[in-house]
Design a protein around this motif. Structure first.
Motif, short mmCIF file in Angstrom:
data_model
loop_
_atom_site.label_atom_id
_atom_site.label_comp_id
_atom_site.label_asym_id
_atom_site.label_seq_id
_atom_site.Cartn_x
_atom_site.Cartn_y
_atom_site.Cartn_z
N ILE A 172 11.84 21.30 -40.98
CA ILE A 172 10.87 20.21 -41.11
C ILE A 172 11.59 18.87 -41.18
CG2 ILE A 172 9.16 19.17 -42.66
CD1 ILE A 172 8.21 22.02 -43.31
N PHE A 173 12.66 18.80 -41.97
CA PHE A 173 13.41 17.56 -42.12
C PHE A 173 13.95 17.07 -40.78
CE2 PHE A 173 17.50 15.40 -42.85
CZ PHE A 173 17.07 14.34 -43.62
N VAL A 174 14.60 17.97 -40.05
CA VAL A 174 15.20 17.59 -38.78
C VAL A 174 14.13 17.18 -37.76
CG1 VAL A 174 16.50 18.49 -36.80
CG2 VAL A 174 17.29 18.95 -39.11
N SER A 175 13.05 17.95 -37.68
CA SER A 175 12.02 17.63 -36.70
C SER A 175 11.32 16.30 -37.02
CB SER A 175 10.99 18.76 -36.61
OG SER A 175 10.30 18.90 -37.83
N VAL A 176 11.12 16.01 -38.30
CA VAL A 176 10.48 14.74 -38.68
C VAL A 176 11.41 13.57 -38.40
CG1 VAL A 176 9.68 13.40 -40.68
CG2 VAL A 176 8.84 15.72 -40.32
N ILE A 177 12.70 13.74 -38.65
CA ILE A 177 13.66 12.68 -38.34
C ILE A 177 13.68 12.40 -36.84
CG2 ILE A 177 16.14 12.10 -38.29
CD1 ILE A 177 14.91 11.76 -41.03
N ILE A 178 13.74 13.47 -36.04
CA ILE A 178 13.76 13.29 -34.58
C ILE A 178 12.47 12.63 -34.09
CG2 ILE A 178 13.75 14.55 -32.39
CD1 ILE A 178 15.71 16.54 -33.73
N THR A 179 11.34 13.08 -34.62
CA THR A 179 10.06 12.50 -34.23
C THR A 179 9.99 11.02 -34.64
OG1 THR A 179 9.01 14.65 -34.50
CG2 THR A 179 7.56 12.74 -34.40
N LEU A 185 1.63 15.84 -38.28
CA LEU A 185 1.29 16.86 -37.29
C LEU A 185 2.52 17.68 -36.89
CD1 LEU A 185 -1.17 17.82 -35.66
CD2 LEU A 185 -0.43 16.29 -33.85
N VAL A 186 3.63 17.01 -36.69
CA VAL A 186 4.88 17.70 -36.33
C VAL A 186 5.34 18.58 -37.49
CG1 VAL A 186 7.33 17.32 -35.89
CG2 VAL A 186 5.62 16.05 -34.61
N ALA A 187 5.28 18.08 -38.71
CA ALA A 187 5.69 18.87 -39.87
C ALA A 187 4.83 20.13 -40.02
CB ALA A 187 5.62 18.02 -41.14
N ALA A 188 3.53 20.00 -39.81
CA ALA A 188 2.64 21.15 -39.90
C ALA A 188 2.92 22.16 -38.80
CB ALA A 188 1.18 20.69 -39.84
N ALA A 189 3.15 21.68 -37.59
CA ALA A 189 3.44 22.58 -36.48
C ALA A 189 4.75 23.33 -36.69
CB ALA A 189 3.49 21.79 -35.17
N VAL A 190 5.76 22.64 -37.20
CA VAL A 190 7.04 23.29 -37.47
C VAL A 190 6.90 24.32 -38.59
CG1 VAL A 190 9.37 22.89 -38.38
CG2 VAL A 190 8.45 21.41 -36.60
N GLN A 191 6.12 23.99 -39.61
CA GLN A 191 5.90 24.95 -40.69
C GLN A 191 5.24 26.22 -40.17
OE1 GLN A 191 3.33 23.74 -43.87
NE2 GLN A 191 3.73 25.58 -45.05
N ILE A 192 4.22 26.07 -39.35
CA ILE A 192 3.53 27.23 -38.79
C ILE A 192 4.47 28.05 -37.91
CG2 ILE A 192 1.71 27.93 -37.18
CD1 ILE A 192 0.09 25.50 -38.29
N ALA A 193 5.23 27.37 -37.06
CA ALA A 193 6.14 28.07 -36.15
C ALA A 193 7.23 28.83 -36.90
CB ALA A 193 6.76 27.08 -35.17
N LEU A 216 16.01 28.14 -47.08
CA LEU A 216 16.35 26.77 -46.71
C LEU A 216 16.02 26.45 -45.26
CD1 LEU A 216 19.77 26.34 -48.52
CD2 LEU A 216 17.57 25.44 -49.20
N ILE A 217 15.69 27.45 -44.47
CA ILE A 217 15.42 27.21 -43.06
C ILE A 217 14.19 26.33 -42.86
CG2 ILE A 217 14.75 28.34 -40.90
CD1 ILE A 217 16.53 30.68 -41.74
N LEU A 218 13.11 26.62 -43.56
CA LEU A 218 11.87 25.85 -43.38
C LEU A 218 12.03 24.38 -43.77
CD1 LEU A 218 8.90 25.78 -42.60
CD2 LEU A 218 8.35 26.51 -44.92
#
Length: 59
Positions: free
Chosen positions: A10-17, A37-45, A4-6
């Protein structure tokens, strides 16, 4: 729980963005592109972080 972490990250980072984009008045395809772009970067990280944690546990 680790699975559930990924999606949560992604959800939190997209909401903030999205909120930041609204604040600065970014609209249309720029906003969608930035969110993707943010969702992809968070997934990779997060994937790299989880992979290093698994490798530390195994060896």
């Amino acid at each position: 729980m680790n699975k559930l972490i990924l999606p949560f990250a992604i959800f939190v980072s997209v909401i903030i963005t999205g909120k930041i984009c609204e604040h600065f008045g970014v609209e249309g395809s720029w906003k969608i592109g930035l969110l993707c772009l943010v969702a992809a970067a968070v997934q990779i990280a997060v994937t790299r972080y989880q992979r290093t944690q698994r490798s530390k546990v195994q060896g």
